[in-house]
Scaffold this motif. Sequence first.
Motif, PDB file in Angstrom:
ATOM      1  N   GLU B 261      45.436  45.080  33.277  1.00 13.33           N
ATOM      2  CA  GLU B 261      44.019  45.470  33.284  1.00 13.33           C
ATOM      3  C   GLU B 261      43.093  44.331  32.840  1.00 13.33           C
ATOM      4  N   LYS B 262      43.684  43.267  32.281  1.00 18.64           N
ATOM      5  CA  LYS B 262      42.864  42.100  31.912  1.00 18.64           C
ATOM      6  C   LYS B 262      42.861  41.055  33.032  1.00 18.64           C
ATOM      7  N   LEU B 263      43.442  41.407  34.159  1.00 23.61           N
ATOM      8  CA  LEU B 263      43.546  40.537  35.331  1.00 23.61           C
ATOM      9  C   LEU B 263      44.496  39.365  35.104  1.00 23.61           C
ATOM     10  N   ALA B 264      45.368  39.491  34.103  1.00 20.68           N
ATOM     11  CA  ALA B 264      46.373  38.461  33.851  1.00 20.68           C
ATOM     12  C   ALA B 264      47.658  38.843  34.566  1.00 20.68           C
ATOM     13  N   THR B 265      48.368  37.838  35.066  1.00 26.03           N
ATOM     14  CA  THR B 265      49.683  38.100  35.635  1.00 26.03           C
ATOM     15  C   THR B 265      50.701  38.035  34.497  1.00 26.03           C
ATOM     16  N   LYS B 266      51.927  38.368  34.824  1.00 25.30           N
ATOM     17  CA  LYS B 266      52.960  38.278  33.784  1.00 25.30           C
ATOM     18  C   LYS B 266      53.342  36.824  33.501  1.00 25.30           C
ATOM     19  N   ALA B 267      53.130  35.952  34.476  1.00 24.67           N
ATOM     20  CA  ALA B 267      53.429  34.539  34.246  1.00 24.67           C
ATOM     21  C   ALA B 267      52.475  33.996  33.180  1.00 24.67           C
ATOM     22  N   PRO B 268      52.924  33.058  32.352  1.00 25.17           N
ATOM     23  CA  PRO B 268      52.072  32.585  31.259  1.00 25.17           C
ATOM     24  C   PRO B 268      50.821  31.889  31.771  1.00 25.17           C
ATOM     25  N   ASP B 269      49.667  32.309  31.233  1.00 28.93           N
ATOM     26  CA  ASP B 269      48.386  31.658  31.523  1.00 28.93           C
ATOM     27  C   ASP B 269      48.038  31.579  33.006  1.00 28.93           C
ATOM     28  N   VAL B 270      48.455  32.577  33.759  1.00 24.28           N
ATOM     29  CA  VAL B 270      48.019  32.656  35.152  1.00 24.28           C
ATOM     30  C   VAL B 270      47.234  33.952  35.340  1.00 24.28           C
ATOM     31  N   TRP B 271      46.030  33.839  35.830  1.00 27.41           N
ATOM     32  CA  TRP B 271      45.187  34.993  36.112  1.00 27.41           C
ATOM     33  C   TRP B 271      44.943  35.091  37.623  1.00 27.41           C
ATOM     34  N   ALA B 272      44.445  36.220  38.053  1.00 31.92           N
ATOM     35  CA  ALA B 272      44.113  36.348  39.472  1.00 31.92           C
ATOM     36  C   ALA B 272      42.835  37.161  39.621  1.00 31.92           C
ATOM     37  N   ALA B 273      42.085  36.895  40.689  1.00 34.84           N
ATOM     38  CA  ALA B 273      40.841  37.627  40.945  1.00 34.84           C
ATOM     39  C   ALA B 273      40.519  37.585  42.427  1.00 34.84           C
ATOM     40  N   GLY B 274      39.832  38.610  42.880  1.00 39.52           N
ATOM     41  CA  GLY B 274      39.360  38.638  44.267  1.00 39.52           C
ATOM     42  C   GLY B 274      40.360  39.272  45.215  1.00 39.52           C
ATOM     43  N   ASP B 275      40.164  38.949  46.487  1.00 45.03           N
ATOM     44  CA  ASP B 275      40.922  39.576  47.572  1.00 45.03           C
ATOM     45  C   ASP B 275      42.446  39.506  47.400  1.00 45.03           C
ATOM     46  N   CYS B 276      42.927  38.480  46.709  1.00 44.39           N
ATOM     47  CA  CYS B 276      44.372  38.272  46.623  1.00 44.39           C
ATOM     48  C   CYS B 276      45.006  39.100  45.502  1.00 44.39           C
ATOM     49  N   ASP B 297      33.018  40.590  40.655  1.00 47.05           N
ATOM     50  CA  ASP B 297      33.232  41.184  39.336  1.00 47.05           C
ATOM     51  C   ASP B 297      34.555  40.727  38.725  1.00 47.05           C
ATOM     52  N   GLN B 298      35.599  40.716  39.549  1.00 49.12           N
ATOM     53  CA  GLN B 298      36.894  40.281  39.030  1.00 49.12           C
ATOM     54  C   GLN B 298      36.850  38.814  38.627  1.00 49.12           C
ATOM     55  N   GLY B 299      36.148  38.008  39.405  1.00 45.99           N
ATOM     56  CA  GLY B 299      36.008  36.601  39.061  1.00 45.99           C
ATOM     57  C   GLY B 299      35.350  36.432  37.700  1.00 45.99           C
ATOM     58  N   ARG B 300      34.235  37.144  37.498  1.00 50.66           N
ATOM     59  CA  ARG B 300      33.538  37.070  36.206  1.00 50.66           C
ATOM     60  C   ARG B 300      34.458  37.474  35.073  1.00 50.66           C
ATOM     61  N   ASP B 301      35.163  38.606  35.251  1.00 51.00           N
ATOM     62  CA  ASP B 301      35.992  39.132  34.170  1.00 51.00           C
ATOM     63  C   ASP B 301      37.201  38.245  33.904  1.00 51.00           C
ATOM     64  N   ALA B 302      37.822  37.769  34.989  1.00 47.01           N
ATOM     65  CA  ALA B 302      38.989  36.904  34.796  1.00 47.01           C
ATOM     66  C   ALA B 302      38.558  35.617  34.098  1.00 47.01           C
ATOM     67  N   GLY B 303      37.445  35.054  34.522  1.00 46.13           N
ATOM     68  CA  GLY B 303      36.942  33.840  33.890  1.00 46.13           C
ATOM     69  C   GLY B 303      36.697  34.053  32.412  1.00 46.13           C
ATOM     70  N   SER B 311      41.959  38.487  21.285  1.00 45.66           N
ATOM     71  CA  SER B 311      41.366  39.743  20.800  1.00 45.66           C
ATOM     72  C   SER B 311      40.054  40.075  21.496  1.00 45.66           C
ATOM     73  N   GLU B 312      39.385  39.061  22.028  1.00 48.44           N
ATOM     74  CA  GLU B 312      38.082  39.306  22.687  1.00 48.44           C
ATOM     75  C   GLU B 312      38.236  39.801  24.117  1.00 48.44           C
ATOM     76  N   ARG B 313      39.371  39.598  24.698  1.00 54.75           N
ATOM     77  CA  ARG B 313      39.561  39.872  26.126  1.00 54.75           C
ATOM     78  C   ARG B 313      39.236  41.313  26.478  1.00 54.75           C
ATOM     79  N   GLN B 314      38.656  41.478  27.651  1.00 55.12           N
ATOM     80  CA  GLN B 314      38.206  42.808  28.041  1.00 55.12           C
ATOM     81  C   GLN B 314      38.870  43.275  29.319  1.00 55.12           C
ATOM     82  N   ASN B 315      38.945  44.587  29.447  1.00 55.71           N
ATOM     83  CA  ASN B 315      39.531  45.154  30.655  1.00 55.71           C
ATOM     84  C   ASN B 315      38.569  45.020  31.829  1.00 55.71           C
ATOM     85  N   TYR B 316      39.131  44.799  32.998  1.00 54.15           N
ATOM     86  CA  TYR B 316      38.335  44.869  34.219  1.00 54.15           C
ATOM     87  C   TYR B 316      38.147  46.343  34.551  1.00 54.15           C
TER      88      TYR B 316
END
Lengths: 364, 422
Positions: B261-276, B297-303, B311-316
Amino acid sequence: MQTGLLNTYNKSVSNRSVIAWVLSGVLLTFYVLMYFTEFFAPIAAKLHLGGKWGLYGTLYTLFIVVFGIVFIRRHGKTRYQKLRTVSIMFFQVVFAFALPHVMEMFDTPGYNFAYFWPLNYSAFYPSNIINQPLPFILYSFLGSLILVPILTFMYGKRWYCSWVCGCGGLAETAGDSFRHLSSKTSKSWRFERFSIYAILLLAVLTTAIVVSGFILSAKSGGEYSAMYPVFSKVSNGVKGFYSFFVGAILSGVIGVGLYPLMGSRVWCRFFCPLAALMGLIQKFGRFRITVKDEMCISCGNCSAYCEMGIDVRQYAQNNQDFKRAACVGCGICAHVCPRGVLKLENKWDFASWGDAAGVEHADV
Amino acid sequence: MRFVIIGNGVAGINAAGKIRSRDSGAKITIISSESDHFFSRTALMYVFCGQLSAEDVEPYERDLYARKNYERIRGRVAKVDSGKRVLALTNGEIITYDRLLVASGSCPLKPNYPGIDLDGVGNFVTWQDLEWLTEKAKTARKAIVVGGGLIGIETLEILHLAGIKTTMMVREDYFWPIAFSKAEGDMITAHVHSHGVEMLLSTETAEVLGENGKVTGVRTTKGDTLEADLVVFAIGVRPQTDFLKDSGVELDERGGIIVDEKLATKAPDVWAAGDCTSVVWFNGVRRPEQLWYTGRDQGRDAGFNMIASESERQNYVRGTFYNSAKFFDIEYTTGGYVNFNFDGECDWFQCDLTNETSQRITYLADGSVVGFNMLGSRWDHRLFVKWVEEKRDIKWVLERLGEACFDEEFSKKFKVVESAPA
Ligand SMILES: Cc1cc2nc3c(=O)[nH]c(=O)nc-3n(C[C@H](O)[C@H](O)[C@H](O)COP(=O)(O)OP(=O)(O)OC[C@H]3O[C@@H](n4cnc5c(N)ncnc54)[C@H](O)[C@@H]3O)c2cc1C
Ligand code: SF4
């Protein structure tokens, strides 16, 4: 797709091609000949149009009417566009063209009721005023100093710039094919904010100097140029400079001559002192463009077709309702938006008074 | 810290903006194989028609990258190794990162009909597609658009406007059943026909026909042959994630990048956003949502989450659905959930075929509205979303529907004609 916008960039007259440069050259030449020579006087006489200005007025009105019809065929799908174009044509034909002629037939000096100070820079020159009947003098003052500010506060400067004004009228109609050529860069916006207020200042100063010159002259019983030689020289110089530089070069030669290269509102956007004045009022007034939050697809139609060079998309994609001094309320941005994001509105909203919401570089 | 973003689209650029707004010193690298500047993919059709220039469809001034100090790499990512935090470009260049955002968007679905690789067969999704179509349109005389979706109808419109006799093949028995009722779909079909363009319903491709390597037409499953020297497939898109094979980033069966829900993948320090990105929808289904709005929106949140502390991270949060489109001259606004087949849902509907407008409101058995579908006039989706969230009663809504009207000033006043449900 929007009828009338199709192929804008494929038309040689609209895409700064050689043809556009040639057209611009022709227009510039025409204006130089018109303002500074008597080249057109014989033609005007032959056509029984009085002097060269009779010919000019006739051509001007003809262009507004013909291209007004073209405009309505292009963009007249909504009533806002239809009504304001009919209004522009009406004020040009009746107020600017016919009425002054009729008045002259009755030996009254021709007077255009739709032409206000400081666009009409000589409106308050005492030498002009004293030749007019009292009701016209009153109208000059009340119109420019009371009617214009009130209407602008209530409806934005659009009531004038895109519904009444002749300069705007030509831009909206004959200039429609060039509206997308206005620069949207923040650099051009910076220049606009400098130039338009500089000309406003010049207009106010010119009027002030000319009026004080008249008062001094009256006090000195006609001996004014002898008593105040420097001031009298400066006063005449300023007056002459303004009518040459602003009245002829900026509003005429450049204002129309550069249509095919820099868009149709070069004069209105960068130089018109009345637009500057109304723009300041507009920022505090009721008129704004409302943006539907988060609905913009950043396509750029609104910005591209803004004749005043406002980067509308910047506000749309930032969910910001906005008031921009430059906006003439032509409504094309809202009209061409494929997602219906924008709406022109007059609204009482005390919270946003004076909020210009101007972001030069909207943060991504 | 070095942030690397794969993708210069709406998701990528919004992520970069968020990162920059929190940290003026971060090193931000944006990689794209498609274009030097971020452009609005939604506006491709206007460039094709000469209504907008290439620069007009760039949402920011070109000095954006310099002004925001984004490093830009024009190149294609071939491989990612999330264990080593490196990626390789097709030209062999190796790039290391501390945090990676994959915002690589979609690529068109490629069906495996015979003849699909013939010259004159293509898609309309990327800038390169635009260049291809522009070139082909110069000589094409008859075209076919396969697929009855949004990209399909945009392609149909622009080919028609380019003076090419174009036919659209739609598999379904009315246009766009995913969001329309039959009456709505039929109104669009009639509108398209009124422009002199053909839309064939219940028509499926069997084979793309050709001669000497060039397309000559399409054979349908019914056995009919349609002639064409240009065929555009617009049957959908899929996540453009082939380069993530063996990267350690988990993909769903469609190729969408699985994120939490934070747009993070399980791989370390890899996030994803958008159509993919494969996200969980409000109804629990996991799949990508290929919209400009969600990409943004996902781009903004993932960024934000990439630069924020743990602790600051927010759910998309997706928020209530809304969308917009335009079918030739007919504008479309929707808010809430129509065609989701809730138990016991009903429709309030009215249409005016002369003016080509219609309004549909879906509500549940208890009267609460769940969705709005409006065609042909302008509506403020913000009110629709609000009313859906407030579970307003259909009668209450019908009394106020005019307030949501967003038509230009002096337009005809909107009226509710059809009576409210009892
Ligand atoms: C014709 C058309 C019309 C559309 N109209 C609408 C609409 O009206 N409303 C709406 O909501 N949505 C619309 N969409 C969908 C919308 O455009 C997408 O949802 C949105 O652009 C997705 O943004 P993104 O940032 O996820 O990906 P994209 O915009 O696709 O960006 C992907 C980026 O990744 C880069 N990239 C991908 N793979 C690699 C690689 N291997 N190496 C390097 N770089 C790579 C690409 O170069 C590109 O810069 C439309 C789409 C199309 C094609
Ligand atoms: S406001 Fe409308 S016209 Fe302007 S960029 Fe957004 S969607 Fe396009």
